[in-house]
Motif scaffolding. Structure first.
Motif, PDB file in Angstrom:
ATOM      1  N   HIS A  27     -36.548 -28.649 -17.190  1.00  0.00           N
ATOM      2  CA  HIS A  27     -36.256 -27.233 -17.425  1.00  0.00           C
ATOM      3  C   HIS A  27     -35.089 -26.767 -16.564  1.00  0.00           C
ATOM      4  CE1 HIS A  27     -39.686 -26.836 -20.037  1.00  0.00           C
ATOM      5  NE2 HIS A  27     -40.510 -27.263 -19.091  1.00  0.00           N
ATOM      6  N   LEU A  28     -34.998 -27.293 -15.342  1.00  0.00           N
ATOM      7  CA  LEU A  28     -33.859 -26.970 -14.492  1.00  0.00           C
ATOM      8  C   LEU A  28     -32.568 -27.477 -15.125  1.00  0.00           C
ATOM      9  CD1 LEU A  28     -32.643 -26.013 -11.778  1.00  0.00           C
ATOM     10  CD2 LEU A  28     -33.097 -28.304 -10.885  1.00  0.00           C
ATOM     11  N   ALA A  29     -32.625 -28.670 -15.701  1.00  0.00           N
ATOM     12  CA  ALA A  29     -31.445 -29.234 -16.357  1.00  0.00           C
ATOM     13  C   ALA A  29     -30.980 -28.347 -17.504  1.00  0.00           C
ATOM     14  CB  ALA A  29     -31.754 -30.641 -16.862  1.00  0.00           C
ATOM     15  N   GLU A  30     -31.906 -27.904 -18.306  1.00  0.00           N
ATOM     16  CA  GLU A  30     -31.548 -27.044 -19.439  1.00  0.00           C
ATOM     17  C   GLU A  30     -30.939 -25.732 -18.947  1.00  0.00           C
ATOM     18  OE1 GLU A  30     -33.171 -26.174 -23.861  1.00  0.00           O
ATOM     19  OE2 GLU A  30     -34.591 -26.857 -22.340  1.00  0.00           O
ATOM     20  N   HIS A  31     -31.509 -25.177 -17.867  1.00  0.00           N
ATOM     21  CA  HIS A  31     -31.003 -23.921 -17.305  1.00  0.00           C
ATOM     22  C   HIS A  31     -29.573 -24.083 -16.792  1.00  0.00           C
ATOM     23  CE1 HIS A  31     -30.870 -20.181 -15.034  1.00  0.00           C
ATOM     24  NE2 HIS A  31     -30.541 -20.874 -13.952  1.00  0.00           N
ATOM     25  N   ARG A  32     -29.300 -25.182 -16.087  1.00  0.00           N
ATOM     26  CA  ARG A  32     -27.976 -25.378 -15.502  1.00  0.00           C
ATOM     27  C   ARG A  32     -26.919 -25.738 -16.539  1.00  0.00           C
ATOM     28  NH1 ARG A  32     -28.749 -28.597  -9.723  1.00  0.00           N
ATOM     29  NH2 ARG A  32     -29.871 -26.921  -8.635  1.00  0.00           N
ATOM     30  N   LEU A  33     -27.337 -26.371 -17.613  1.00  0.00           N
ATOM     31  CA  LEU A  33     -26.373 -26.778 -18.632  1.00  0.00           C
ATOM     32  C   LEU A  33     -26.055 -25.672 -19.629  1.00  0.00           C
ATOM     33  CD1 LEU A  33     -27.472 -30.450 -19.380  1.00  0.00           C
ATOM     34  CD2 LEU A  33     -25.536 -29.652 -18.009  1.00  0.00           C
ATOM     35  N   GLY A  34     -26.849 -24.597 -19.621  1.00  0.00           N
ATOM     36  CA  GLY A  34     -26.587 -23.483 -20.529  1.00  0.00           C
ATOM     37  C   GLY A  34     -25.182 -22.916 -20.371  1.00  0.00           C
ATOM     38  N   SER A  63     -18.259 -32.425 -16.477  1.00  0.00           N
ATOM     39  CA  SER A  63     -18.717 -31.034 -16.448  1.00  0.00           C
ATOM     40  C   SER A  63     -20.241 -30.983 -16.443  1.00  0.00           C
ATOM     41  CB  SER A  63     -18.173 -30.263 -17.660  1.00  0.00           C
ATOM     42  OG  SER A  63     -16.780 -30.120 -17.585  1.00  0.00           O
ATOM     43  N   VAL A  64     -20.852 -31.853 -17.239  1.00  0.00           N
ATOM     44  CA  VAL A  64     -22.308 -31.942 -17.279  1.00  0.00           C
ATOM     45  C   VAL A  64     -22.848 -32.436 -15.935  1.00  0.00           C
ATOM     46  CG1 VAL A  64     -24.237 -33.210 -18.309  1.00  0.00           C
ATOM     47  CG2 VAL A  64     -22.461 -32.223 -19.777  1.00  0.00           C
ATOM     48  N   ILE A  65     -22.239 -33.467 -15.394  1.00  0.00           N
ATOM     49  CA  ILE A  65     -22.692 -34.031 -14.118  1.00  0.00           C
ATOM     50  C   ILE A  65     -22.570 -33.001 -12.997  1.00  0.00           C
ATOM     51  CG2 ILE A  65     -22.148 -35.739 -12.335  1.00  0.00           C
ATOM     52  CD1 ILE A  65     -21.314 -37.624 -14.651  1.00  0.00           C
ATOM     53  N   GLU A  66     -21.425 -32.329 -12.928  1.00  0.00           N
ATOM     54  CA  GLU A  66     -21.202 -31.355 -11.864  1.00  0.00           C
ATOM     55  C   GLU A  66     -22.227 -30.226 -11.909  1.00  0.00           C
ATOM     56  OE1 GLU A  66     -17.226 -29.929 -11.701  1.00  0.00           O
ATOM     57  OE2 GLU A  66     -16.344 -31.910 -11.410  1.00  0.00           O
ATOM     58  N   ALA A  67     -22.611 -29.829 -13.109  1.00  0.00           N
ATOM     59  CA  ALA A  67     -23.589 -28.745 -13.238  1.00  0.00           C
ATOM     60  C   ALA A  67     -24.945 -29.136 -12.680  1.00  0.00           C
ATOM     61  CB  ALA A  67     -23.726 -28.341 -14.707  1.00  0.00           C
ATOM     62  N   MET A  68     -25.237 -30.431 -12.657  1.00  0.00           N
ATOM     63  CA  MET A  68     -26.540 -30.901 -12.202  1.00  0.00           C
ATOM     64  C   MET A  68     -26.597 -31.208 -10.709  1.00  0.00           C
ATOM     65  SD  MET A  68     -28.311 -30.572 -14.790  1.00  0.00           S
ATOM     66  CE  MET A  68     -29.737 -31.108 -13.856  1.00  0.00           C
ATOM     67  N   LEU A  69     -25.460 -31.209 -10.037  1.00  0.00           N
ATOM     68  CA  LEU A  69     -25.448 -31.522  -8.607  1.00  0.00           C
ATOM     69  C   LEU A  69     -26.042 -30.376  -7.800  1.00  0.00           C
ATOM     70  CD1 LEU A  69     -21.866 -33.060  -8.305  1.00  0.00           C
ATOM     71  CD2 LEU A  69     -24.041 -34.283  -8.537  1.00  0.00           C
ATOM     72  N   ASN A  70     -26.668 -30.719  -6.703  1.00  0.00           N
ATOM     73  CA  ASN A  70     -27.244 -29.712  -5.807  1.00  0.00           C
ATOM     74  C   ASN A  70     -26.141 -29.174  -4.912  1.00  0.00           C
ATOM     75  OD1 ASN A  70     -28.719 -28.115  -4.100  1.00  0.00           O
ATOM     76  ND2 ASN A  70     -29.941 -29.768  -3.226  1.00  0.00           N
ATOM     77  N   ALA A  71     -25.705 -27.945  -5.168  1.00  0.00           N
ATOM     78  CA  ALA A  71     -24.569 -27.370  -4.444  1.00  0.00           C
ATOM     79  C   ALA A  71     -24.997 -26.484  -3.284  1.00  0.00           C
ATOM     80  CB  ALA A  71     -23.703 -26.570  -5.409  1.00  0.00           C
ATOM     81  N   GLU A  72     -26.283 -26.431  -2.977  1.00  0.00           N
ATOM     82  CA  GLU A  72     -26.766 -25.521  -1.936  1.00  0.00           C
ATOM     83  C   GLU A  72     -26.186 -25.898  -0.573  1.00  0.00           C
ATOM     84  OE1 GLU A  72     -30.902 -23.445  -0.496  1.00  0.00           O
ATOM     85  OE2 GLU A  72     -30.957 -25.561  -1.021  1.00  0.00           O
ATOM     86  N   THR A  73     -25.648 -24.917   0.110  1.00  0.00           N
ATOM     87  CA  THR A  73     -25.089 -25.129   1.438  1.00  0.00           C
ATOM     88  C   THR A  73     -24.927 -23.778   2.098  1.00  0.00           C
ATOM     89  OG1 THR A  73     -23.279 -26.145   2.677  1.00  0.00           O
ATOM     90  CG2 THR A  73     -22.690 -25.009   0.643  1.00  0.00           C
ATOM     91  N   TRP A  74     -24.753 -23.800   3.418  1.00  0.00           N
ATOM     92  CA  TRP A  74     -24.428 -22.564   4.118  1.00  0.00           C
ATOM     93  C   TRP A  74     -23.746 -22.896   5.436  1.00  0.00           C
ATOM     94  CZ3 TRP A  74     -29.537 -23.836   2.903  1.00  0.00           C
ATOM     95  CH2 TRP A  74     -30.380 -24.184   3.953  1.00  0.00           C
ATOM     96  N   PHE A  75     -23.164 -21.886   6.063  1.00  0.00           N
ATOM     97  CA  PHE A  75     -22.443 -22.099   7.306  1.00  0.00           C
ATOM     98  C   PHE A  75     -23.395 -22.519   8.427  1.00  0.00           C
ATOM     99  CE2 PHE A  75     -19.536 -19.358   4.954  1.00  0.00           C
ATOM    100  CZ  PHE A  75     -18.317 -19.971   5.195  1.00  0.00           C
ATOM    101  N   ARG A  76     -22.960 -23.493   9.212  1.00  0.00           N
ATOM    102  CA  ARG A  76     -23.707 -23.996  10.360  1.00  0.00           C
ATOM    103  C   ARG A  76     -25.159 -24.306   9.983  1.00  0.00           C
ATOM    104  NH1 ARG A  76     -22.014 -23.623  15.464  1.00  0.00           N
ATOM    105  NH2 ARG A  76     -24.084 -23.030  16.215  1.00  0.00           N
ATOM    106  N   ARG A  77     -25.318 -24.970   8.873  1.00  0.00           N
ATOM    107  CA  ARG A  77     -26.661 -25.283   8.370  1.00  0.00           C
ATOM    108  C   ARG A  77     -27.430 -26.132   9.382  1.00  0.00           C
ATOM    109  NH1 ARG A  77     -27.934 -28.036   2.435  1.00  0.00           N
ATOM    110  NH2 ARG A  77     -30.208 -27.877   2.533  1.00  0.00           N
ATOM    111  N   ASP A  78     -28.599 -25.692   9.742  1.00  0.00           N
ATOM    112  CA  ASP A  78     -29.489 -26.332  10.726  1.00  0.00           C
ATOM    113  C   ASP A  78     -28.996 -26.171  12.164  1.00  0.00           C
ATOM    114  OD1 ASP A  78     -31.029 -27.293   8.544  1.00  0.00           O
ATOM    115  OD2 ASP A  78     -29.733 -29.054   8.393  1.00  0.00           O
TER     116      ASP A  78
END
Length: 271
Positions: A27-34, A63-78
């Motif tokens: 379901h996550l895949a379908e959401h990200r590929l929309g 384009s499909v592959i990039e949409a599925m990558l986990n892009a979560e990040t933030w400054f000075r993470r951890d």
């Protein structure tokens, strides 16, 4: 999305990016590929994938592959790794390098928060550094180069004082200062590609990347990281990422979660 489409998508991600897509993410895949389907002119995700299977087009596949990558990040993470880098690693390595130059690689940098955090530490210390940041996603790299973030993105990791020090207003967003942007060189790169050892790094940050890698591909990526790293360099992984069972190339540093150095056996192979 049909199960057959999902199975093919799993194979595509594993073969091209080494990315593990578990069955509970259909379901996550379908959401990200929309959004990708709409951007590419398809009415549905099924139509997008159907076209890709019939006529594999490299640009569409990525384009499909990039949409599925986990892009979560933030400054000075951890936080802790960046304190260790600034207060211990950067001065220690700088003292034993010609002209004090420390070469740093942020591997899997997403939209740039990690390398910019490293650049802040280097600029504060007036250290001589060369910071290279890479990611598999060209869209992420393009955005990272702009240095533009929302106030929420910046304050997810940085204080207001740091925000005002390193960023300037850009319409309704904030843009990294020129000195910060000039401190990082961004490029697209796939960690599965063959390694050229012509220019190696003193410090590698590859944090929260291996968690999503297909187990069969982890060794290949770790081997590449080992060859990219100088013999007395250091590797930063995520605090909960382990290399046990995957390689004998690195060993953890006691008291420093996520920090690794090369093992004696790896140094012997290099010799």
């Amino acid at each position: 999305m049909t199960q057959d489409d999902f199975d093919r998508l799993q194979t595509l991600l594993a073969s091209r990016a080494g990315f593990r897509l578990t069955r509970d993410r259909i379901h996550l895949a379908e959401h990200r590929l929309g959004p990708v389907a709409r951007r590419e002119g398809f009415d549905t995700v099924e139509a997008l994938l159907g076209s890709l299977w019939v006529k594999p087009v490299a640009s569409l596949a990525w384009s499909v592959i990039e949409a599925m990558l986990n892009a979560e990040t933030w400054f000075r993470r951890d936080r802790a790794p960046f304190d260790t880098f600034a207060n211990e690693i950067l001065p220690a390595i700088g003292r034993v390098r010609p002209e004090g130059l420390v070469r740093v690689w942020s591997a899997g940098c997403s939209t740039g928060q990690e390398p910019y955090s490293l650049a802040m530490a280097a600029l504060d210390a007036r250290a001589n550094t060369e910071i290279v940041a890479t990611d598999l996603s060209q869209r992420a790299i393009d955005r990272a180069r702009t240095g533009v973030f929302t106030g929420f993105e910046i304050q997810r990791g940085l204080s207001v004082t740091s925000m005002l020090k390193w960023f300037e207003p850009a319409e309704e967003q904030w843009r990294a200062s020129q000195s910060l942007r000039e401190s990082v060189r961004f490029a697209r790169a796939n960690l599965l590609d063959d390694v050229s050892e012509s220019n190696r790094f003193d410090v590698i940050f590859c944090r929260h990347v291996l968690t999503d890698v297909e187990p069969a591909r982890r060794g290949q990526i770790i081997d590449g990281l080992e060859r990219w790293l100088v013999d007395d360099g250091v590797l930063f992984l995520g605090p909960d990422e382990r290399l046990d069972g995957d390689t004998v190339a690195f060993r953890p540093v006691n008291g420093r979660k996520g920090l690794f150095v090369k093992t004696p056996s790896a140094l012997s192979r290099a010799a």
